[in-house]
Motif scaffolding. Structure first.
Motif, PDB file in Angstrom:
ATOM      1  N   LEU A 871      54.811  79.312  75.584  1.00 40.82           N
ATOM      2  CA  LEU A 871      54.850  79.102  74.144  1.00 40.82           C
ATOM      3  C   LEU A 871      53.448  78.929  73.596  1.00 40.82           C
ATOM      4  O   LEU A 871      53.119  79.485  72.545  1.00 40.82           O
ATOM      5  CB  LEU A 871      55.723  77.869  73.821  1.00 40.82           C
ATOM      6  CG  LEU A 871      57.224  78.010  74.115  1.00 40.82           C
ATOM      7  CD1 LEU A 871      57.930  76.672  73.892  1.00 40.82           C
ATOM      8  CD2 LEU A 871      57.858  79.095  73.234  1.00 40.82           C
ATOM      9  N   THR A 872      52.627  78.228  74.259  1.00 38.14           N
ATOM     10  CA  THR A 872      51.251  77.986  73.779  1.00 38.14           C
ATOM     11  C   THR A 872      50.437  79.275  73.818  1.00 38.14           C
ATOM     12  O   THR A 872      49.669  79.547  72.901  1.00 38.14           O
ATOM     13  CB  THR A 872      50.580  76.930  74.651  1.00 38.14           C
ATOM     14  OG1 THR A 872      51.379  75.743  74.644  1.00 38.14           O
ATOM     15  CG2 THR A 872      49.203  76.599  74.128  1.00 38.14           C
ATOM     16  N   ARG A 874      51.444  82.349  73.586  1.00 40.01           N
ATOM     17  CA  ARG A 874      51.894  83.251  72.529  1.00 40.01           C
ATOM     18  C   ARG A 874      51.328  82.799  71.186  1.00 40.01           C
ATOM     19  O   ARG A 874      50.907  83.622  70.385  1.00 40.01           O
ATOM     20  CB  ARG A 874      53.452  83.253  72.478  1.00 40.01           C
ATOM     21  CG  ARG A 874      54.026  84.318  71.537  1.00 40.01           C
ATOM     22  CD  ARG A 874      55.503  84.285  71.558  1.00 40.01           C
ATOM     23  NE  ARG A 874      56.026  83.063  71.041  1.00 40.01           N
ATOM     24  CZ  ARG A 874      57.321  82.763  70.834  1.00 40.01           C
ATOM     25  NH1 ARG A 874      58.234  83.654  71.175  1.00 40.01           N
ATOM     26  NH2 ARG A 874      57.722  81.572  70.348  1.00 40.01           N
ATOM     27  N   LYS A 875      51.298  81.593  70.936  1.00 41.17           N
ATOM     28  CA  LYS A 875      50.727  81.088  69.692  1.00 41.17           C
ATOM     29  C   LYS A 875      49.249  81.386  69.623  1.00 41.17           C
ATOM     30  O   LYS A 875      48.724  81.761  68.565  1.00 41.17           O
ATOM     31  CB  LYS A 875      50.993  79.579  69.641  1.00 41.17           C
ATOM     32  CG  LYS A 875      50.499  78.942  68.343  1.00 41.17           C
ATOM     33  CD  LYS A 875      50.781  77.447  68.351  1.00 41.17           C
ATOM     34  CE  LYS A 875      50.298  76.793  67.046  1.00 41.17           C
ATOM     35  NZ  LYS A 875      50.561  75.360  67.008  1.00 41.17           N
ATOM     36  N   ARG A 878      48.456  85.165  68.781  1.00 46.73           N
ATOM     37  CA  ARG A 878      48.670  85.439  67.349  1.00 46.73           C
ATOM     38  C   ARG A 878      47.481  84.947  66.528  1.00 46.73           C
ATOM     39  O   ARG A 878      47.013  85.650  65.637  1.00 46.73           O
ATOM     40  CB  ARG A 878      49.951  84.736  66.856  1.00 46.73           C
ATOM     41  CG  ARG A 878      51.245  85.398  67.397  1.00 46.73           C
ATOM     42  CD  ARG A 878      52.428  84.625  66.897  1.00 46.73           C
ATOM     43  NE  ARG A 878      53.694  85.230  67.385  1.00 46.73           N
ATOM     44  CZ  ARG A 878      54.888  84.693  67.180  1.00 46.73           C
ATOM     45  NH1 ARG A 878      55.000  83.571  66.449  1.00 46.73           N
ATOM     46  NH2 ARG A 878      55.952  85.290  67.658  1.00 46.73           N
TER      47      ARG A 878
END
Length: 1810
Positions: A871-872, A874-875, A878
């Motif tokens: 999750l980190t 992917r953030k 972006r």
């Protein structure tokens, strides 16, 4: 004087009037009679009281004995002397003087100590050892010469010395009477006495009289001695030899008288006896050619020599003795003819004995053809002839033989006397009487009667002389004179010689016509029966008994009358008188007148009338004929008158046994002779008075232990001795006080010795008591200390045991405690372990549960982690994409803004300027580059144009040729032919390529072969190098071996050099002695003598021809001159001597050269065969080496050519052509080389193997050695061309052969010279290599040393090394400069000399008066300006110079100046003579100097100071001649100024040798003078003076304590301090005179050797000094002398080594001498003493008191066995005349000659300084 007559064959055991019975107590030792040993020793085991009949004794083997005592049976036995007195030199030193004491003392000395001589008062008792002893050599004579008789051990030389000294002191004639039995050694003793006189009193005029005196002994022994049953060399006659002396007491002549020759021995010998030696000697030499006509054979073939059945004597060679007899005859002047006559007479006597007498038919008469067989009876009116019977004829024959021999004996004695007679006046003489002793046999005849009669007379004279000496001794000491009873044999003599005595009755019976022996015997019975000394035998009527002093002798009357008449028939005498043999006729001529004349003439030259011992030849008149008895009585009376007119000295010879065993003593035989010869009578006379005599100091020193302390305080020793004796001896008759001595009765010394021993014994007991008490106290203290120690250790032990128990108890408790603790602990640990185990399992279960829970939580956390990461990420992606987009948009906007700004700036002018500035430079560069390219293009265009033109022309040519070819070949065949030709060309090209490859392969193969050959040569070269290195290593190894062998041979060479030096100096000593003897002979020549001043070469005006040094080379003239001048004159001329010396050296050099040439020829002969075998190999090797060199050169050239060709870009055809050409040349060259090589080898082989005989005209055995000879031989071919024609017609073969031969020789010579050159170069290279190695090693060491230093030290060290190098270079340059300056000075001086000679030559024509004045003025100015260290003198002043400097020089005159000033002055004069080149002046000055020094030394031959002074000056003059000789070896220590003063013109090496010899002679004289001055001091200082007070002990001394010749002088007073002071004076005198310290050290070394020799010789010959105290004194004295050496810094001179024998002798006297360990220690200690010396000292060792022990015989034998392996020289005494070879080391002087000043007191004003 009271005479007593008693039985002569016993010595009465007379006790003193008052017998001291207290002496015969327990433990007293006595002598008792014994039937076998005469006397036997025993010891009293029970005290004896007066009146007891039995004396209880114990023998030496512990056997008890009851000895009966009674007034009739036996008296009390004789007492024995203390052991300390046994073995004394003098029998009178014994306290108890009686027969057993004398016999025992002689036996101990003879058997245990091997001493054959013993004094008995004035008598010397000599016992025959039957063995050759080394005690009669010349060194023994020198040891006894000059010594007092009592100072040395008894010896025949001591008696002879005593007689010689008394003759010189009292100026009274002396006699030595030697008597004894046959075989006792009388003749030998007399011979040694004569030898002593011949050695000590040798003739002063070199007439060899002493040798003639000694030469008479073998002659008299040959004709007068014979073998008997008792003696192998028994004298059968008596002789009295008078040796005459002049006023200087040198022998000048001698005379001999003989008595009673035993003529009967000529015709009869008993069994196992021989005739006189001369008969057997002549028979043993019968094979000699000169005796062949005598018809002699073995002695067994003659009756007169074979009656004894044994003609040989063991150990005697009659032939050798005969040669000695003939030599003695020759020495005494008996010529060969007389000798031959004597031997003919002796041979005739032998043949006469073999004459057989046969009876005629009637049986009464006999017939003989040799001499008349009838006798004449002459009356007043007519003469009757009567035949003789066979017995009468035999008696007549024997009588004739005896008569002939007796006359020959008398003639020889007379001839000997004539030979020994001298015309000089006799001042005194010493007579030696060798006469037969008392004889008694089973059958005693007339000879024994006469012998015993003579001994009776001699015994009477002996008794009277002994009594007279005793009386003189008492009167001299002022002792009250008492009458002494002594045996007087005058009644016995009266029975023999008185009126109507035996001889008178015998002569009377001989006058009776028909007298017989029986009638004479009856007359004796009738007339002499009343005499006590005459008896008639019970069982015989033809014999009688005479009681002589020695024994009863029974004489047989048979033959007395015949022997007394000595009848020879007149007819026989007449025949002998008429003999055609001259000597026989002379023997029997009437010599009455001649004898009377000779007697009267001889009486004038001597105090005593000397007559012939034999009667004059008989005359026919019977009234004038004297009987033998009357003649013997007359000659005996004359002898007694002679002896009474002289001072007699007695030697009694004793025969120890009849078996002739060495050192075997039979008491019974010895005591018979002691009784017969009067020794015991001497003892009895001495014992009757006061036999023991002590001087007051000796008595005080010996018996002061018996004195009290208060007596010692008295200063007068005489008074002290008087008080002591009066206290100790109550009977005043037991002693008497004389002026210098104390006289004791017999036994009193033993009594005093007993008191002294008791005193010592009580002192010893007291000391022992004290010591034992001290020992007991020490023992008690030790025991008490031991008990305390034991108690202490016991208590300690108990305490330790209790402590141990406590420790064990405590340990047990601890063990219990520990055990209990361990038990409880183990239970506790088991419980605890169980609890822990339960806890562990429980806790594990709980932990596993917690772990499972934790594992679940951990897995959940991992899942969460991965989800949260995705999750980190992917953030983040972006956000990043968004940022990039934003950035791109922003950057685009900024770029657009900057582009707009740049466009604006580009349009501005400033920017254009910047761009143009960089472009201008680039444009310039491009312009230059373009220009260069245009230029290149132009050149290329031009080249293209040229090429185009050339190609166009070629094209045109080709076109033309093509057109031509086309025109010529119009059809197709031409094309095919061209094609074929093209193919051929291609094929040829292909072949050329293949051929090229083949050549390349061949070249490569040859190249590989050459490379292999080069490799082989390289390998050979390496092998040769390795062999060379191996040879170098061998050479080095050989050189090292040679060095080691050289170092080993240095010692041998040094020893040989010392021996040669010793031999040379001995020759110099003998030369000086011969010179002295020559001078003595010149002085001795009687009559007119020429003045020596006109003959001697000592003065300058010698009449001998002067020989200059420039003529020394003419040695042949010198030899001729010696022959003309004579040996004596030539020996005095130095020039002749040097010529001969130089000639000897030249001959020696020629001999060496000849020897070298001989060795070379031998080497050539040995190498000749080898050279022929190796010739071909050497030639082949040389050719191969030359070929190898050529091949290498060709190979290098080929390589170079190929490399050059390959570097060029030429066509292949040219390369192939060049390569082919080179190969062809190489091949032809190789073929030609091989052919020439084989030809040369064949020719050289033929030359080497050709023999010289094949073509003798062409060959020469001597081949050319060097190149020049080879060339000369080659050029000589043209001269010999005519001899070659016989080989062929045109001679070409011979020419070629001879040329090749000479070429071969030339090549061989070149090869030999090159080989020698290469060897020299190789040796030089090896030397350089060694030097470079040494230099490299030194530099390596320096480098290592430098690297080990610090940087600062390295800098300093390098600076020092550089300074050292520069200094060495500077020194080398200085030496070079000095050499150049020396040459320059030499040339300048020669120029000055020549310039000086020019005006002299010019002025020679002018008057001679002005010449000396002009020269003197010029020379004076020069001398004042520059003093060159020379002294000028005129030729006429030479004698004054020598007289001032040498003849009249006194050492004290130059004592305050420079040492050796005369030597320096003489050398400065020699320098001037050398400077002016005057060889005559040099020769004259040196000769005069040497002769003057010899004259001064001869005049002052006993002055040590003068001898030392001239030794120093002579050696200094010798050193100056060496120092200034110009030799490099002697100039190393000179200064530059001293080198300028060197001799320029003359080489004085020969004079240096003469001066060296003179220095050696002066040194020997110096040693002789010093030894003569020290000789009287040595013995007294080293052995007799008490350096340590009260150490030396004194023993009882006998009659010979001091010789009578020294009475009044007292003992020597020299002390050790006096000896050391004398040595110090010698050393200081040598130092003051400037003698070299090395020479002074050698003098001291020689003097210490003399001290050692004299001291040791006296120690070996004196029994009284061989004691422990003397050893201590000697050790102390030697230590003092060593201290003196160290004080004078002479301890390194070798003097201590020379006294090592004395040091070891002193140690030997002090060490223990009991056990085998002591013997081993003595053998290891005494390495410098010989075995004989060690044994002699041990035999002489004498204890001074009873507490010391004698050296046992077994200990001495042990020493001898241990020393058997030593290779010592059999020498007893040290040679006192030995001199060490002197060495004069070269010591240059630091004194400059120009600074030397001459003192005015020398009066040398005629010398001028130059």
């Amino acid at each position: 004087m009271k005479r007593q007559q008693k039985e002569p064959n016993t010595i009465a055991k007379k006790q003193e009037e008052k017998i001291d019975y207290e002496v015969y107590c327990q433990y007293t030792r006595v002598w008792i009679p014994d039937p076998e040993d005469v006397w036997r020793a025993a010891e009293i085991i029970k005290d004896y009281t007066e009146g007891e009949p039995i004396l209880y004794l114990k023998l030496e083997d512990e056997t008890p004995l009851e000895y009966r005592i009674g007034p009739k049976d036996n008296a009390l036995p004789f007492l024995r002397n203390p052991d300390i007195l046994v073995g004394e030199n003098d029998l009178t030193a014994l306290s108890y003087l009686h027969e057993p004491a004398v016999l025992h003392n002689l036996k101990v000395r003879f058997t245990e100590s091997n001493h054959i001589y013993t004094y008995c008062g004035i008598v010397l008792v000599a016992i025959n050892p039957y063995e050759q002893l080394q005690i009669y050599g010349e060194e023994v004579i020198n040891a006894y010469s000059g010594q007092n008789m009592g100072d040395m051990d008894p010896h025949i030389f001591a008696v002879a010395e005593e007689a010689y000294k008394q003759m010189a002191r009292d100026e009274r004639n002396q006699s030595i009477i030697v008597s004894g039995e046959s075989g006792a050694g009388k003749t030998v003793s007399a011979k040694y006495a004569m030898r002593f006189f011949a050695t000590v009193g040798g003739s002063a005029n070199d007439t060899n009289v002493e040798e003639k005196v000694l030469a008479s002994s073998p002659i008299m022994e040959a004709i007068g001695n014979a073998k008997t049953t008792r003696n192998d060399n028994s004298s059968r006659f008596g002789k009295y030899i008078q040796i005459g002396f002049d006023r200087s007491y040198h022998i000048i002549g001698a005379n001999m008288r003989t008595y009673l020759l035993e003529k009967s021995r000529v015709v009869f010998q008993a069994e196992d006896e021989r005739n006189y030696h001369i008969f057997y000697q002549l028979c043993a030499s019968a094979s000699l050619p000169e005796f062949k006509d005598l018809a002699l054979t073995s002695a067994e073939d003659f009756i007169f020599t074979s009656q004894g059945e044994n003609i040989f004597i063991e150990g005697v060679n009659d032939a050798e003795d005969f040669e000695k007899t003939r030599e003695a005859f020759t020495l005494l002047g008996v010529n060969d003819s007389n000798q031959s006559s004597i031997f003919r007479i002796i041979a005739s006597i032998l043949h006469l004995g073999n004459v057989e007498i046969c009876s005629e038919r009637d049986g009464d008469s006999c017939h003989i053809l040799v001499f008349p067989h009838h006798k004449k009876l002459v009356t007043t009116s007519e003469t009757y002839v009567k035949n003789m019977s066979r017995k009468q004829a035999a008696n007549a024959r024997d009588a004739l033989a005896k008569h002939i021999y007796a006359h020959m004996f008398d003639w020889i004695v007379e001839y000997v006397n004539k030979s020994l007679h001298t015309s000089s006046k006799q001042h005194s003489f010493i007579g030696v009487l060798d006469i037969y002793g008392f004889e008694t046999f089973e059958i005693n005849s007339f000879e024994q009667f006469c012998i015993n009669y003579a001994n009776e007379k001699l015994q009477q004279q002996f008794n009277q002389h002994v009594f007279k000496l005793e009386q003189e001794e008492y009167m001299k000491e002022q002792i009250p004179w008492t009458l002494i009873d002594f045996y007087d044999n005058q009644p016995c003599i009266d029975v023999i010689e008185a009126k109507l005595g035996i001889l008178d009755l015998l002569d009377e019976e001989c006058k009776v016509p028909k007298g017989t022996d029986q009638n004479w015997c009856q007359k004796l019975y009738d007339r002499l029966s009343s005499s006590v000394h005459f008896q008639k035998p019970r069982m015989s009527n033809t014999s009688f008994i005479v009681i002589h002093f020695a024994d009863k002798v029974e004489y047989q009357c048979d033959g007395f009358l015949e022997k007394n008449r000595d009848t020879v028939y007149e007819e026989q005498i007449n025949i002998l008188k008429a003999s055609k043999f001259q000597l026989v006729a002379d023997l029997f001529q009437d010599t009455n007148k001649d004898s009377s004349i000779s007697t009267s003439s001889s009486s004038k030259s001597s105090r005593v009338n000397v007559r012939a011992s034999k009667p004059t030849p008989k005359v026919p008149n019977k009234e004038h004929r004297k009987t033998v008895g009357h003649q013997f009585r007359s000659s005996l009376q004359l002898l007694m008158e002679t002896l009474n007119a002289t001072t007699p000295h007695y030697v009694r010879c004793i025969k120890p046994n009849d078996e002739k065993e060495a050192f075997s003593f039979e008491s019974r035989r010895a005591v018979q002779q002691l009784r017969a010869c009067g020794v015991l009578e001497t003892i009895r006379i001495s014992a009757a008075g006061y036999p023991s005599r002590w001087t007051y100091p000796d008595f005080f020193n010996r018996y002061r232990v018996l004195m009290k302390k208060s007596d010692m305080t008295v200063g007068d020793k005489k008074l002290v001795c008087r008080n002591l004796l009066e206290t100790l001896v109550k009977d005043p008759d037991k002693f008497q006080f004389g002026k210098t001595k104390i006289f004791f009765r017999a036994g009193q010394v033993a009594y005093l010795e007993k008191l002294r021993a008791d005193k010592f014994r009580s002192a010893c007991i007291k000391i022992q008591k004290t010591v034992r008490g001290w020992l007991q106290r020490v023992r008690y203290q030790k025991i008490r200390k031991s008990a305390i120690n034991l108690q202490r250790y016991g208590r300690g032990y108990m305490a330790r045991r209790y402590a141990e128990q406590l420790r064990l108890t405590r340990a047990a408790l601890i063990c219990q405690k520990q055990y209990r603790m361990v038990r409880e602990r183990r239970g506790y640990l088991r419980v605890r372990q169980g609890v822990v185990t339960i806890q562990a399992f429980t806790r594990g279960m709980l932990t596993r549960r917690i772990f499972q829970e934790f594992l679940l939580h951990h897995k959940a956390m991992i899942i969460q982690k991965h989800v949260r990461g995705w999750l980190t990420r992917r953030k983040f992606r972006r956000a990043r994409n968004a940022a990039i987009t934003i950035q791109c948009a922003y950057r685009r906007m900024r770029a657009k803004r900057e582009l707009k700004q740049l466009k604006i700036e580009a349009r501005s002018a400033q920017h254009l300027k910047k761009l143009n500035s960089g472009m201008e430079n680039k444009i310039v560069q491009l312009q230059r580059k373009m220009d260069d390219q245009t230029n290149d293009l132009k050149t290329q265009n031009e080249q293209l144009v040229v090429a185009k033109a050339s190609l166009g022309s070629e094209v045109n040519k080709l076109q033309k040729e093509l057109e031509m070819m086309r025109s010529r070949q119009g059809d197709g065949s031409q094309l095919t032919s061209l094609q074929e030709e093209l193919e051929k060309l291609r094929a040829e090209l292909q072949e050329a390529h293949t051929h090229r490859k083949k050549l390349e392969e061949k070249h490569s193969n040859e190249k590989m072969g050459l490379e292999q050959r080069v490799e082989e040569l390289d390998r050979e070269n390496s092998m040769l190098k390795s062999e060379k290195e191996e040879m170098n290593r061998r050479i080095l190894h050989h050189s090292k071996n040679q060095e080691s062998s050289a170092s080993q041979s240095v010692g041998r060479v040094q020893a040989e050099l010392d021996e040669e030096r010793q031999r040379y100096q001995n020759l110099l000593r003998e030369f000086s002695k011969l010179e002295q003897r020559y001078d003595n002979l010149q002085e001795f020549q009687p009559g007119h003598k020429r003045n020596n001043s006109t003959q001697s070469s000592l003065e300058s005006d010698s009449n001998y021809p002067s020989i200059s040094t420039s003529e020394l080379g003419d040695t042949d003239d010198a030899i001729q001159l010696v022959e003309e001048m004579g040996v004596e004159k030539a020996a005095m001329d130095i020039g002749v001597f040097m010529k001969l010396q130089k000639r000897v050296r030249e001959l020696e050099q020629e001999r060496k050269k000849l020897q070298v040439n001989l060795e070379k020829m031998e080497d050539q002969v040995n190498c000749k065969v080898e050279s022929e075998d190796l010739a071909y190999n050497s030639l082949k090797r040389q050719e191969l080496e030359s070929e190898n060199k050529k091949l290498k050169n060709d190979l290098n050239e080929l390589r170079k050519a190929i490399a050059d060709r390959a570097s060029q870009n030429s066509s292949s055809n040219e390369l192939q052509d060049g390569y082919k050409l080179l190969l062809c040349q190489l091949k032809t060259a190789n073929e030609e080389l091989e052919v020439r090589k084989e030809e040369i080898l064949i020719l050289r082989t033929q030359i080497v193997s050709a023999e010289p005989n094949n073509v003798p005209e062409w060959t020469d055995s001597k081949k050319p050695i060097d190149k020049e000879e080879a060339v000369r031989a080659y050029h000589g071919l043209c001269d010999k061309a005519s001899d070659w024609g016989y080989l062929n017609e045109d001679g070409e073969l011979g020419l070629a052969y001879q040329g090749l031969k000479q070429v071969a020789r030339l090549l061989e010579a070149q090869l030999q010279s090159q080989a020698r050159k290469h060897e020299d170069e190789l040796a030089a290279f090896n030397t350089q290599i060694e030097l470079l190695k040494d230099d490299i090693e030194k530099k390596q060491e320096m480098l290592n040393h430098t690297m080990s230093l610090s940087p600062e030290a390295q800098v300093e060290y390098s600076v020092q090394q550089e300074i050292t190098r520069l200094t060495n270079d500077n020194l080398d340059l200085k030496e070079l400069v000095e050499k150049l300056e020396k040459n320059e000075r030499k040339l300048k001086k020669q120029l000055r000399i020549y310039m000086k000679k020019v005006p002299e030559l010019e002025a020679s024509s002018q008057p001679t008066k002005a010449k000396p004045q002009l020269t003197r003025q010029v020379t004076v100015q020069r001398r004042e300006k520059d003093f060159e260290g020379m002294l000028e003198y005129y030729k006429e002043d030479e004698a004054l110079l020598v007289k001032t400097l040498i003849t009249d020089m006194k050492p004290h005159a130059v004592s305050a100046t420079v040492p050796c000033l005369p030597a320096y002055i003489l050398f400065m004069c020699i320098r001037h003579a050398d400077y002016i080149n005057d060889d005559q002046k040099v020769h004259s000055l040196l000769t005069s100097t040497i002769n003057a020094i010899k004259k001064v030394l001869k005049k002052n031959n006993n002055d040590f100071e003068m001898t030392s002074f001239w030794l120093a000056n002579t050696s200094r003059l010798l050193h100056c001649l060496k120092q200034y000789s110009g030799d490099e070896a002697f100039m190393t220590q000179n200064t530059s100024k001293q080198n300028e003063h060197c001799l320029k013109n003359f080489d004085l090496a020969e004079y240096r040798q003469v001066l060296s010899d003179l220095s050696i002679q002066i040194y020997q004289q110096l040693i002789k003078v010093a030894e003569h001055m020290m000789q009287p001091m040595i013995v007294s200082a080293m052995l007799e003076s008490e350096s340590i007070p009260s150490l030396a002990g004194v023993k009882p001394m006998g009659y010979r304590n001091r010789s009578s010749s020294m009475d009044g002088e007292g003992p020597g007073s020299y002390t050790l301090e006096a000896l050391i002071k004398q040595l110090g004076q010698f050393h200081s005198v040598m130092g003051e005179h400037g003698l070299d310290p090395e020479i002074a050290g050698q003098v001291v070394r020689q003097l210490f050797y003399s001290i050692n020799a004299v001291t040791l010789n006296n120690l070996l010959l004196r029994k009284d000094v061989c004691s422990w105290s003397t050893g201590m004194q000697l050790r102390y004295n030697i230590s003092q002398m060593e201290e003196w050496l160290r004080g004078k810094n002479l301890h390194q001179s070798g003097a201590v080594v020379n006294i090592e024998p004395v040091i070891q002798a002193a140690q030997l006297l002090q060490v223990k001498k009991k056990t085998s360990q002591d013997a081993e220690a003595i053998c290891s200690l005494c390495t410098s003493l010989t075995m004989q010396q060690i044994v002699k000292i041990l035999n002489l060792y004498t204890p001074l008191n009873e507490f010391e022990e004698r050296v046992t015989v077994s200990f001495i034998r042990n020493i001898q066995n241990r020393l058997q392996d030593r290779n010592d020289v059999p020498m007893l005494l040290v040679d006192t005349k030995h001199t060490f070879p002197v060495l004069f080391p070269y010591t240059p002087s630091a004194l400059s000659l120009e600074t030397l000043h001459i003192p005015a007191n020398l009066s040398l004003d005629f010398l001028t300084r130059v």
